[in-house]
Design a protein around this motif. Structure first.
Motif, PDB file in Angstrom:
ATOM      1  N   TRP A   1       0.848  -1.196   0.000  1.00  0.00           N
ATOM      2  CA  TRP A   1       0.000   0.000   0.000  1.00  0.00           C
ATOM      3  C   TRP A   1       0.882   1.243   0.000  1.00  0.00           C
ATOM      4  N   PRO A   2       1.343   1.662  -1.184  1.00  0.00           N
ATOM      5  CA  PRO A   2       2.209   2.841  -1.280  1.00  0.00           C
ATOM      6  C   PRO A   2       1.396   4.128  -1.128  1.00  0.00           C
ATOM      7  N   LEU A   3       2.071   5.182  -0.838  1.00  0.00           N
ATOM      8  CA  LEU A   3       1.451   6.500  -0.759  1.00  0.00           C
ATOM      9  C   LEU A   3       1.365   7.064  -2.169  1.00  0.00           C
ATOM     10  N   LEU A   4       0.157   7.184  -2.697  1.00  0.00           N
ATOM     11  CA  LEU A   4      -0.036   7.667  -4.059  1.00  0.00           C
ATOM     12  C   LEU A   4       0.058   9.190  -4.099  1.00  0.00           C
ATOM     13  N   GLN A   5       0.656   9.698  -5.165  1.00  0.00           N
ATOM     14  CA  GLN A   5       0.809  11.134  -5.353  1.00  0.00           C
ATOM     15  C   GLN A   5       0.330  11.522  -6.739  1.00  0.00           C
ATOM     16  N   THR A   6       0.019  12.795  -6.917  1.00  0.00           N
ATOM     17  CA  THR A   6      -0.486  13.280  -8.196  1.00  0.00           C
ATOM     18  C   THR A   6       0.512  12.993  -9.319  1.00  0.00           C
ATOM     19  N   ILE A   7       0.029  12.441 -10.409  1.00  0.00           N
ATOM     20  CA  ILE A   7       0.897  12.204 -11.567  1.00  0.00           C
ATOM     21  C   ILE A   7       1.296  13.554 -12.155  1.00  0.00           C
ATOM     22  N   PRO A   8       2.582  13.848 -12.243  1.00  0.00           N
ATOM     23  CA  PRO A   8       3.023  15.192 -12.672  1.00  0.00           C
ATOM     24  C   PRO A   8       2.795  15.423 -14.163  1.00  0.00           C
ATOM     25  N   SER A   9       2.731  16.681 -14.516  1.00  0.00           N
ATOM     26  CA  SER A   9       2.487  17.040 -15.914  1.00  0.00           C
ATOM     27  C   SER A   9       3.638  16.612 -16.812  1.00  0.00           C
ATOM     28  N   SER A  10       4.821  16.430 -16.232  1.00  0.00           N
ATOM     29  CA  SER A  10       5.997  16.091 -17.041  1.00  0.00           C
ATOM     30  C   SER A  10       5.890  14.722 -17.710  1.00  0.00           C
TER      31      SER A  10
ATOM     32  N   LYS B   1     -18.943  21.783 -23.289  1.00  0.00           N
ATOM     33  CA  LYS B   1     -19.064  23.224 -23.058  1.00  0.00           C
ATOM     34  C   LYS B   1     -17.691  23.888 -23.008  1.00  0.00           C
ATOM     35  N   ILE B   2     -16.718  23.124 -22.541  1.00  0.00           N
ATOM     36  CA  ILE B   2     -15.352  23.636 -22.444  1.00  0.00           C
ATOM     37  C   ILE B   2     -14.401  22.539 -22.901  1.00  0.00           C
ATOM     38  N   THR B   3     -13.417  22.887 -23.689  1.00  0.00           N
ATOM     39  CA  THR B   3     -12.315  21.978 -24.015  1.00  0.00           C
ATOM     40  C   THR B   3     -11.021  22.714 -23.695  1.00  0.00           C
ATOM     41  N   ARG B   4     -10.170  22.079 -22.896  1.00  0.00           N
ATOM     42  CA  ARG B   4      -8.954  22.759 -22.464  1.00  0.00           C
ATOM     43  C   ARG B   4      -7.873  21.733 -22.156  1.00  0.00           C
ATOM     44  N   ASN B   5      -6.670  22.209 -21.934  1.00  0.00           N
ATOM     45  CA  ASN B   5      -5.586  21.340 -21.513  1.00  0.00           C
ATOM     46  C   ASN B   5      -5.421  21.452 -20.000  1.00  0.00           C
ATOM     47  N   ASP B   6      -5.474  20.305 -19.309  1.00  0.00           N
ATOM     48  CA  ASP B   6      -5.263  20.268 -17.861  1.00  0.00           C
ATOM     49  C   ASP B   6      -3.885  19.664 -17.601  1.00  0.00           C
ATOM     50  N   SER B   7      -2.996  20.459 -17.029  1.00  0.00           N
ATOM     51  CA  SER B   7      -1.617  20.005 -16.851  1.00  0.00           C
ATOM     52  C   SER B   7      -1.526  18.807 -15.914  1.00  0.00           C
ATOM     53  N   VAL B   8      -2.335  18.816 -14.851  1.00  0.00           N
ATOM     54  CA  VAL B   8      -2.445  17.658 -13.965  1.00  0.00           C
ATOM     55  C   VAL B   8      -3.924  17.461 -13.635  1.00  0.00           C
ATOM     56  N   ILE B   9      -4.257  16.254 -13.214  1.00  0.00           N
ATOM     57  CA  ILE B   9      -5.629  15.982 -12.786  1.00  0.00           C
ATOM     58  C   ILE B   9      -5.607  15.962 -11.262  1.00  0.00           C
ATOM     59  N   ASN B  10      -5.891  17.116 -10.698  1.00  0.00           N
ATOM     60  CA  ASN B  10      -5.856  17.275  -9.249  1.00  0.00           C
ATOM     61  C   ASN B  10      -6.853  18.367  -8.876  1.00  0.00           C
TER      62      ASN B  10
ATOM     63  N   ASP C   1     -19.858  18.064  -3.886  1.00  0.00           N
ATOM     64  CA  ASP C   1     -18.456  18.007  -3.470  1.00  0.00           C
ATOM     65  C   ASP C   1     -17.623  17.319  -4.541  1.00  0.00           C
ATOM     66  N   PRO C   2     -17.542  17.878  -5.748  1.00  0.00           N
ATOM     67  CA  PRO C   2     -16.844  17.208  -6.847  1.00  0.00           C
ATOM     68  C   PRO C   2     -15.327  17.261  -6.701  1.00  0.00           C
ATOM     69  N   GLN C   3     -14.694  16.103  -6.856  1.00  0.00           N
ATOM     70  CA  GLN C   3     -13.246  16.004  -6.734  1.00  0.00           C
ATOM     71  C   GLN C   3     -12.740  14.910  -7.667  1.00  0.00           C
ATOM     72  N   ALA C   4     -11.531  15.098  -8.186  1.00  0.00           N
ATOM     73  CA  ALA C   4     -10.908  14.062  -9.018  1.00  0.00           C
ATOM     74  C   ALA C   4      -9.394  14.270  -9.013  1.00  0.00           C
ATOM     75  N   GLN C   5      -8.661  13.180  -8.727  1.00  0.00           N
ATOM     76  CA  GLN C   5      -7.193  13.221  -8.756  1.00  0.00           C
ATOM     77  C   GLN C   5      -6.665  11.953  -9.429  1.00  0.00           C
ATOM     78  N   LEU C   6      -5.766  12.138 -10.387  1.00  0.00           N
ATOM     79  CA  LEU C   6      -5.082  11.024 -11.035  1.00  0.00           C
ATOM     80  C   LEU C   6      -3.742  10.835 -10.334  1.00  0.00           C
ATOM     81  N   LEU C   7      -3.532   9.631  -9.780  1.00  0.00           N
ATOM     82  CA  LEU C   7      -2.423   9.402  -8.857  1.00  0.00           C
ATOM     83  C   LEU C   7      -1.561   8.218  -9.309  1.00  0.00           C
ATOM     84  N   TRP C   8      -0.359   8.160  -8.747  1.00  0.00           N
ATOM     85  CA  TRP C   8       0.475   6.985  -8.972  1.00  0.00           C
ATOM     86  C   TRP C   8       1.541   6.849  -7.899  1.00  0.00           C
ATOM     87  N   ALA C   9       2.205   5.697  -7.919  1.00  0.00           N
ATOM     88  CA  ALA C   9       3.373   5.460  -7.080  1.00  0.00           C
ATOM     89  C   ALA C   9       4.186   4.356  -7.736  1.00  0.00           C
TER      90      ALA C   9
END
Length: 884
Positions: A456-465, A490-499, A587-595
């Motif tokens: 069970w690793p500590l997941l962190q936000t996947i960086p934009s890099s 309604k909107i199309t955009r580039n999201d550098s990270v999903i956080n 309470d909308p939230q979304a984070q893309l994570l990894w470890a």
């Protein structure tokens, strides 16, 4: 010449005018109200009866589900009964997040918990009226809150024990009563919010089998342990709602128990509020391999209502109750009784009256996340911290140290601040962040050191890099104003990270509801080869695809949870990523994570420690692996519960490696349940227990570490040495459980907690003899005999000279948290009632024997090896009282 009017004529004219005014008022009143229930001048009972009389059977049944629809023809708006505020308003946007309930229990501070309840209900009211003004009446937007959890934390393996105030019925009752009073308010006409005492009753795990288990207890255990906190909530706090539990008790489902819901709750205690089922608990009556009490949903619904469950969190009642009435399985009169209880609550909340009549509607929205509430959250966090060990005065640390290492999986983990059933904080002050703030001139070296547990690793936000979308870093985001990704975005955009935590604004300005969806697409190109865990932490619902393959999906998540999968990635090799997310609540939230699973975390921790003069090890558990019916199966963990009570092996290994370096080490525990930290107790000079301490938890920890706050929290649970000390998890017999019945030697006792100062007790005054049924006054003087200001938790215990039916060794019957300057003395007074010194017989009856009782007053439990000695060393004074 003017014609004069006689006196009698003048009187007749006045009468006519009055009659005319009366007629006009009556006509205006008839125009103002289509139905009598809309007349706020009438008594609530009359209004409720009139409302129900206007409804069809189908409409009545529709109002007994948690998501009750509108009845437009009667002007009754839709209402969702489901709301949470265990330690702050939850799942409804940004709110002040207080320490988890177990931490509140550790404060032993009744007045503080009342203030916390008041602050939470302030925010609840402000949020509700804001939602209502926006036409929003969905889940988590109402005024009926399913809290507090006043079950007894009888076994440390229970994952939901973090939601309770601990293992003691008296402590739980005092904290629960004060929290409920803070929530429900003191207006003579209108409730501030409705509090719900849950889960009634005899309920504390295991999580994985709660839908099928049938628990048994003796009458004595029922009366002595499992019921007192609920009785106090009803008789003293006038709690307006009770939630029944999933399991069976004595062969009856708790949500269909004649014993619990009728005989005890309503007849014995006089409860006049409503009972709500735990969510989808009625389905357990008839679904295969569960309770097996009914053949069909129709029969199950009828049974639940007939036995006293009024509101269904789930989908069983509607339309099944209507069919049950038509088939004469249940009388419509029972439907009316249940509905009258529900509508009474709504009327008491002022939902059918103009806001101007309801004082609580005037609470301004700026109370939400106000500075005052932030200070209260931080104060509660400080008061909850328990100093378990402080050998050779290792703590407090000096602020002029040139370097310090902050190491551990919980050192910078925001989720560990929160526990479960939490709101969305504006602040997330971890121990690492707080220590950096506290020591601006020191070198602070940080390393995770280990995973929270093996696997069970500590997941962190996947960086934009490593995320790519054509020539841009990040993912392409397409935002839709519906839940199904329909039509053009309604909107199309580039999201550098999903956080994303979309607070307070939603991602689409034109949204009028909480419903929206997002599709993210692009590529993941790692810079290192290896085995990775990829996760999506989100509320509501979503899907994650990799290379067009669906890896997981989830729906109806009421608070953010993490789903994940493991995969092998190659350096520089692209994997296609697609996320489909939709939201349906506030309470909308979304984070893309990894470890990276095969990272060497230990080496960097050792290097950090070597470069530092002092090491703070932040260890413990996580709400991601202990909680409510979770899909987690790890070594030592079992579907949200634990199968072992020691620290996970990964953390023990880290602690041993760091301690071997010979540096001063302080262990800071962050967890929701007792831990067998035996090795730390033997080898580490100082240990703090800080629970899941809320959004300011890191700052409270740093204040204690560096002496800006003198700790005074006390353990609300026993810390055992081994799982071998515990009876079978499924046994609800209290033998050898909790401080009251445990026959072994604990690692740390219930009520234990150290201070940076010393307290002495003197002049204990109690009567030598007391007539049976009279109250017993207790007076004691407490002096701060040390050098610094501090709080002391004065604890009062009672024992009988003859234990009845293997009754408790001693029981907590009073406590007060007081503050004393150096050399200051305060007098503390208690009153022990006859109910408190009565014994509980095997039949579950209160009985007072003419046998001596002994009381103990001190800063901890009486020492079982030396319990009658009046000694400054033990700091527990004792006196015997004769009953006549």
């Amino acid at each position: 010449m003017k014609k004069r009017i006689s006196l009698s004529g003048f009187i007749m004219i006045l009468i006519a005018i009055q009659l005319n005014v009366g007629c006009t008022s009556k006509k205006e009143k008839e125009k103002e109200y289509d139905y009598n229930f809309q007349d706020s001048s009438l008594e609530i009972d009359e209004r409720v009866n009139d409302m129900i009389s206007q409804m069809t059977l189908s409409e009545k049944v529709s109002q007994m589900r948690y998501d009750a629809p509108a009845i437009a023809r009667l002007g009754i708006p839709e209402y969702n009964w489901w709301n949470e505020c265990l330690h702050g308003v939850a799942r409804a946007g940004e709110a002040t997040v207080f320490p988890q309930a177990i931490g509140m229990g550790a404060t032993f501070d009744k007045s503080l918990i009342f203030k916390v309840g008041t602050a939470i209900s302030d925010e609840a009211r402000a949020k509700h009226h804001r939602f209502s003004d926006q036409g929003k009446r969905g889940i988590y937007q109402g005024l009926t809150f399913w809290t507090p959890n006043i079950n007894i934390f009888r076994d440390p393996r229970w994952g939901r024990g973090q939601e309770t105030y601990g293992e003691d019925p008296y402590l739980t009752g005092r904290m629960g009563v004060n929290f409920i009073k803070g929530l429900q308010g003191d207006d003579p006409k209108y409730l501030k919010v409705v509090a719900t005492a849950k889960h009634f009753a005899v309920h504390s795990g295991p999580e994985k089998s709660r839908h099928e288990d049938n628990y048994q207890t003796s009458n004595r255990d029922l009366k002595e342990t499992y019921l007192p906190a609920f009785e106090a909530a009803i008789r003293e706090a006038n709690v307006q709602s009770v939630m029944c539990a999933y399991n069976r008790y004595r062969d009856e489902a708790c949500c269909g128990s004649n014993l619990l819901l009728n005989d005890i709750l309503r007849k014995e205690w006089g409860f006049d509020g409503y009972v709500v089922s735990d969510c989808w608990a009625i389905n357990d009556f008839w679904k295969p391999n569960r309770h097996g009490l009914s053949e069909t949903a129709v029969e199950a619904s009828a049974l639940a209502v007939d036995r006293g469950t009024d509101l269904n969190c789930g989908n069983a009642f509607d339309p099944n109750l209507e069919e049950a009435v038509l088939k004469e399985i249940i009388d419509e009169e029972k439907i009316d009784i249940a509905l009258s209880r529900l509508m009474t609550a709504r009327f008491k909340l002022g939902m059918f009256d103009p806001d101007k009549m309801v004082s609580w509607s005037k609470i301004p929205y700026d109370v939400v996340c106000s500075e005052e509430h932030y200070k209260l959250s931080e104060k509660t966090a400080r008061e909850s911290i328990v100093l378990l060990k402080n050998e050779n005065k290792t703590l407090p640390l000096k602020k002029d140290i040139p370097s310090i290492a902050v190491i551990g999986p919980n050192a910078n983990a925001k989720q560990v601040l929160l526990g479960n059933y939490h709101g969305t904080p504006h602040n997330s002050i971890t121990p690492l962040k707080a220590i950096k703030e506290k020591l601006p001139n020191a070198k602070v070296h940080y390393a995770k050191g280990s995973d929270i547990a093996k696997g069970w690793p500590l997941l962190q936000t996947i960086p934009s890099s490593v995320l790519h979308n054509g020539k841009s870093s990040g993912l392409k985001g397409e935002y839709f104003d519906n839940k199904e990704w329909k039509g053009n975005p309604k909107i199309t955009r580039n999201d550098s990270v999903i956080n994303f935590v979309w607070m307070p604004k939603k991602p689409i300005d034109s949204l009028t509801s909480d419903a929206f969806s997002v599709r993210w697409t692009g590529q993941l190109i790692p810079k290192e080869s290896g085995n990775y865990r990829i996760g999506l932490r989100a509320s509501s619902a979503g899907k994650l695809y990799v290379n067009d393959s669906l890896k997981f999906e989830f729906s109806d998540d009421h608070e953010p949870k993490t789903r994940y999968f493991d995969t092998n990635l190659k350096k520089g090799i692209a994997s296609r990523i697609k996320i489909e997310y939709y939201n349906y609540h506030a309470d909308p939230q979304a984070q893309l994570l990894w470890a990276k699973l095969d990272d060497d975390l230990l080496s960097s921790a050792i290097e950090a420690a070597k470069k530092s003069e002092v090491v703070v090890l932040c260890l413990g558990l996580s709400p991601d692996i202990e909680g409510e019916e979770m899909p987690v199966v790890l070594e030592g963990f079992d579907k949200g519960d634990r199968s072992e009570i020691s620290l996970p092996k990964t953390q023990i290994a880290l602690m041993k490696e760091i301690t071997a370096l010979g540096k001063p080490v302080i262990v800071v525990l962050m967890n929701g349940s007792a831990l067998a930290v035996n090795w730390a107790n033997d080898h580490v000079p100082a240990i703090l227990e800080s629970w899941y301490p809320g959004e300011f938890g890191g700052r409270a920890i740093a204040d204690v570490l560096f002496g800006d706050y003198n700790p005074a929290g006390r353990l609300p649970v026993t810390f055992y040495k081994s799982v071998e000390d515990l009876p079978d998890f499924k046994s609800y017999d209290m033998t050898n459980r909790t401080y009251k019945y445990f026959k072994g030697e604990p690692l740390y006792a219930f009520g234990h907690g150290l201070s940076y100062t010393n307290f002495t007790y003197s002049n204990l005054k109690v009567p030598e003899t007391v007539t049976i049924s009279e109250n017993i006054p207790v007076i004691v003087q407490v002096t701060n005999s040390g050098d610094v200001n501090g709080d002391e938790v004065v604890q009062l215990y009672l024992s009988h000279s003859k234990a009845v039916n293997d009754g408790p060794k001693h029981s907590l019957v009073g406590f007060e948290r007081i503050n004393l300057d150096p050399n200051q003395t305060k007098e503390v007074r208690f009153t022990i009632t006859s109910k408190q010194y009565a014994s509980i017989t095997s039949e579950g009856k209160e009985h007072i024997n003419k046998e001596p009782i002994r009381i103990y007053v001190g800063g901890k439990q009486p020492n079982s090896k030396n319990e009658i000695e009046d000694s400054k060393a033990t700091q527990v004074l004792t006196k015997e009282i004769t009953l006549k």
